[in-house]
Scaffold this motif. Structure first.
Motif, PDB file in Angstrom:
ATOM      1  N   GLU A  70      40.217 -17.809  89.434  1.00 15.87           N
ATOM      2  CA  GLU A  70      40.963 -17.027  88.452  1.00 15.87           C
ATOM      3  C   GLU A  70      40.139 -17.054  87.166  1.00 15.87           C
ATOM      4  O   GLU A  70      39.575 -18.088  86.812  1.00 15.87           O
ATOM      5  CB  GLU A  70      42.345 -17.657  88.204  1.00 15.87           C
ATOM      6  CG  GLU A  70      43.193 -17.795  89.466  1.00 15.87           C
ATOM      7  CD  GLU A  70      44.286 -18.843  89.309  1.00 15.87           C
ATOM      8  OE1 GLU A  70      44.689 -19.133  88.164  1.00 15.87           O
ATOM      9  OE2 GLU A  70      44.725 -19.391  90.334  1.00 15.87           O
ATOM     10  N   TRP A  71      40.077 -15.919  86.475  1.00 13.19           N
ATOM     11  CA  TRP A  71      39.242 -15.807  85.283  1.00 13.19           C
ATOM     12  C   TRP A  71      40.077 -15.861  84.010  1.00 13.19           C
ATOM     13  O   TRP A  71      41.096 -15.184  83.896  1.00 13.19           O
ATOM     14  CB  TRP A  71      38.454 -14.501  85.315  1.00 13.19           C
ATOM     15  CG  TRP A  71      37.558 -14.275  84.131  1.00 13.19           C
ATOM     16  CD1 TRP A  71      36.758 -15.194  83.519  1.00 13.19           C
ATOM     17  CD2 TRP A  71      37.378 -13.048  83.414  1.00 13.19           C
ATOM     18  NE1 TRP A  71      36.087 -14.628  82.463  1.00 13.19           N
ATOM     19  CE2 TRP A  71      36.445 -13.303  82.381  1.00 13.19           C
ATOM     20  CE3 TRP A  71      37.909 -11.767  83.549  1.00 13.19           C
ATOM     21  CZ2 TRP A  71      36.042 -12.318  81.480  1.00 13.19           C
ATOM     22  CZ3 TRP A  71      37.498 -10.783  82.663  1.00 13.19           C
ATOM     23  CH2 TRP A  71      36.569 -11.067  81.637  1.00 13.19           C
TER      24      TRP A  71
ATOM     25  N   PHE B  20      43.680 -13.772  81.234  1.00 11.99           N
ATOM     26  CA  PHE B  20      44.888 -14.394  80.704  1.00 11.99           C
ATOM     27  C   PHE B  20      45.611 -13.408  79.789  1.00 11.99           C
ATOM     28  O   PHE B  20      44.973 -12.665  79.029  1.00 11.99           O
ATOM     29  CB  PHE B  20      44.561 -15.670  79.927  1.00 11.99           C
ATOM     30  CG  PHE B  20      44.055 -16.814  80.781  1.00 11.99           C
ATOM     31  CD1 PHE B  20      44.096 -16.739  82.162  1.00 11.99           C
ATOM     32  CD2 PHE B  20      43.552 -17.964  80.198  1.00 11.99           C
ATOM     33  CE1 PHE B  20      43.639 -17.781  82.957  1.00 11.99           C
ATOM     34  CE2 PHE B  20      43.097 -19.017  80.972  1.00 11.99           C
ATOM     35  CZ  PHE B  20      43.140 -18.928  82.354  1.00 11.99           C
ATOM     36  N   THR B  21      46.924 -13.404  79.844  1.00 12.45           N
ATOM     37  CA  THR B  21      47.689 -12.443  79.042  1.00 12.45           C
ATOM     38  C   THR B  21      47.893 -12.896  77.604  1.00 12.45           C
ATOM     39  O   THR B  21      48.110 -12.071  76.725  1.00 12.45           O
ATOM     40  CB  THR B  21      49.067 -12.208  79.681  1.00 12.45           C
ATOM     41  OG1 THR B  21      49.733 -13.470  79.848  1.00 12.45           O
ATOM     42  CG2 THR B  21      48.913 -11.538  81.048  1.00 12.45           C
TER      43      THR B  21
ATOM     44  N   HIS C 106      35.859 -19.235  81.144  1.00 17.50           N
ATOM     45  CA  HIS C 106      36.691 -20.137  81.939  1.00 17.50           C
ATOM     46  C   HIS C 106      37.018 -19.581  83.327  1.00 17.50           C
ATOM     47  O   HIS C 106      37.445 -18.442  83.467  1.00 17.50           O
ATOM     48  CB  HIS C 106      37.994 -20.394  81.172  1.00 17.50           C
ATOM     49  CG  HIS C 106      38.959 -21.303  81.868  1.00 17.50           C
ATOM     50  ND1 HIS C 106      38.942 -22.672  81.703  1.00 17.50           N
ATOM     51  CD2 HIS C 106      39.989 -21.044  82.706  1.00 17.50           C
ATOM     52  CE1 HIS C 106      39.922 -23.213  82.408  1.00 17.50           C
ATOM     53  NE2 HIS C 106      40.566 -22.244  83.038  1.00 17.50           N
ATOM     54  N   PHE C 107      36.834 -20.431  84.360  1.00 16.16           N
ATOM     55  CA  PHE C 107      37.278 -20.135  85.716  1.00 16.16           C
ATOM     56  C   PHE C 107      38.125 -21.296  86.209  1.00 16.16           C
ATOM     57  O   PHE C 107      37.824 -22.453  85.908  1.00 16.16           O
ATOM     58  CB  PHE C 107      36.094 -19.954  86.671  1.00 16.16           C
ATOM     59  CG  PHE C 107      35.214 -18.776  86.368  1.00 16.16           C
ATOM     60  CD1 PHE C 107      35.740 -17.503  86.278  1.00 16.16           C
ATOM     61  CD2 PHE C 107      33.854 -18.953  86.180  1.00 16.16           C
ATOM     62  CE1 PHE C 107      34.928 -16.412  86.007  1.00 16.16           C
ATOM     63  CE2 PHE C 107      33.029 -17.871  85.907  1.00 16.16           C
ATOM     64  CZ  PHE C 107      33.567 -16.597  85.817  1.00 16.16           C
ATOM     65  N   GLN C 108      39.146 -21.002  86.975  1.00 22.77           N
ATOM     66  CA  GLN C 108      39.977 -22.078  87.509  1.00 22.77           C
ATOM     67  C   GLN C 108      40.507 -21.715  88.888  1.00 22.77           C
ATOM     68  O   GLN C 108      40.560 -20.545  89.279  1.00 22.77           O
ATOM     69  CB  GLN C 108      41.162 -22.355  86.578  1.00 22.77           C
ATOM     70  CG  GLN C 108      42.150 -21.203  86.481  1.00 22.77           C
ATOM     71  CD  GLN C 108      43.266 -21.470  85.480  1.00 22.77           C
ATOM     72  OE1 GLN C 108      43.051 -22.050  84.421  1.00 22.77           O
ATOM     73  NE2 GLN C 108      44.480 -21.044  85.808  1.00 22.77           N
ATOM     74  N   MET C 109      40.901 -22.749  89.627  1.00 19.82           N
ATOM     75  CA  MET C 109      41.595 -22.587  90.899  1.00 19.82           C
ATOM     76  C   MET C 109      42.883 -23.386  90.794  1.00 19.82           C
ATOM     77  O   MET C 109      42.853 -24.615  90.769  1.00 19.82           O
ATOM     78  CB  MET C 109      40.741 -23.096  92.066  1.00 19.82           C
ATOM     79  CG  MET C 109      39.605 -22.177  92.436  1.00 19.82           C
ATOM     80  SD  MET C 109      38.805 -22.702  93.973  1.00 19.82           S
ATOM     81  CE  MET C 109      37.705 -21.309  94.256  1.00 19.82           C
TER      82      MET C 109
END
Length: 232
Positions: free
Chosen positions: A125-126, A130-131, A138-141
């Protein structure tokens, strides 16, 4: 590019320690895929302890410096080894860039966008999506878990981890370069040409093979079927 893939990977080694294994696999795959696209990257942040997060949050608030995060200790996916930050590695191999418009490989696509595309294909997820507060590096799982669940001690399920790992493996397999070499083939002792040797298999033009065997080649455009019929 003067740096080898292994040299590029080595520049991120310290920031890979402590990452959740699936996230680590995805991060290594991301570095490799970006390198092959001519966009070397370096991981600037991986696991960040809750204490480190608290100290970072205090910067610009109760401690000197500018504000660099809005996440308190325990409220970042970095605190659980599920996130990484990156920067573009410049040609000299030491300087980095956070320029979202840079096109270092001159392919008329921003380097940053190319990295984001690869990361999403690998299941990340990038932060740029983000809203509320955008976080472009930033990248996350999350594996379907919220920060509240992680703070409560809930860990990613085996099913979620297996699906994420499978996605990484499938994508990397699809991206493997396929090498094709020209190949000759012999029919009834006569050397033919225009064949291709790909991944252990020789592929030949059907018409060339048919003519060499004195056979008629047909094509049904409706059923998309090729036929090879020996003359009687």
């Amino acid at each position: 590019m003067s740096l080898t893939l292994e040299q590029v990977k080595s520049k991120s080694n310290k920031r890979l320690v402590g990452l959740q294994p699936v996230v680590l696999a995805a991060t290594l795959a991301l570095i490799e895929r970006c390198y092959k696209r001519g966009v070397p990257i370096v991981i600037t942040q991986g696991l960040r302890t809750i204490e480190e997060q608290e100290a970072l949050y205090a910067q610009g608030r109760t401690k000197p410096g500018s504000i660099v995060t809005n996440a308190k200790g325990g409220t970042s996916y970095h605190n659980y080894g599920l996130a990484v930050d990156f920067a573009l590695l410049l040609p000299n191999g030491s300087a980095v860039s956070w320029d979202l418009k840079r096109d270092g490989d001159c392919d008329k696509a921003t380097d940053w966008g190319e990295v984001v595309d690869e990361a999403k294909e690998l299941g990340f997820e990038w932060g740029g999506d983000f809203t509320s507060i955008k976080d472009a590096p930033h990248f996350q799982m999350s594996f379907g878990l919220t920060i509240s669940q992680l703070r409560a001690g809930i860990k990613p399920s085996e099913t979620a981890l297996a699906k994420a790992q499978a996605k990484i493996e499938i994508y990397m397999k699809e991206c493997n370069d396929v090498k094709a070499e020209k190949a000759n083939f012999i029919v009834n002792g006569v050397k033919q040409k225009d064949g291709l040797f790909i991944d252990g298999t020789v592929y030949v033009p059907l018409r060339t093979a048919g003519e060499a065997l004195d056979a008629t080649v047909g094509w049904n455009k409706d059923t998309k079927t090729a036929t090879l019929t020996r003359k009687v």
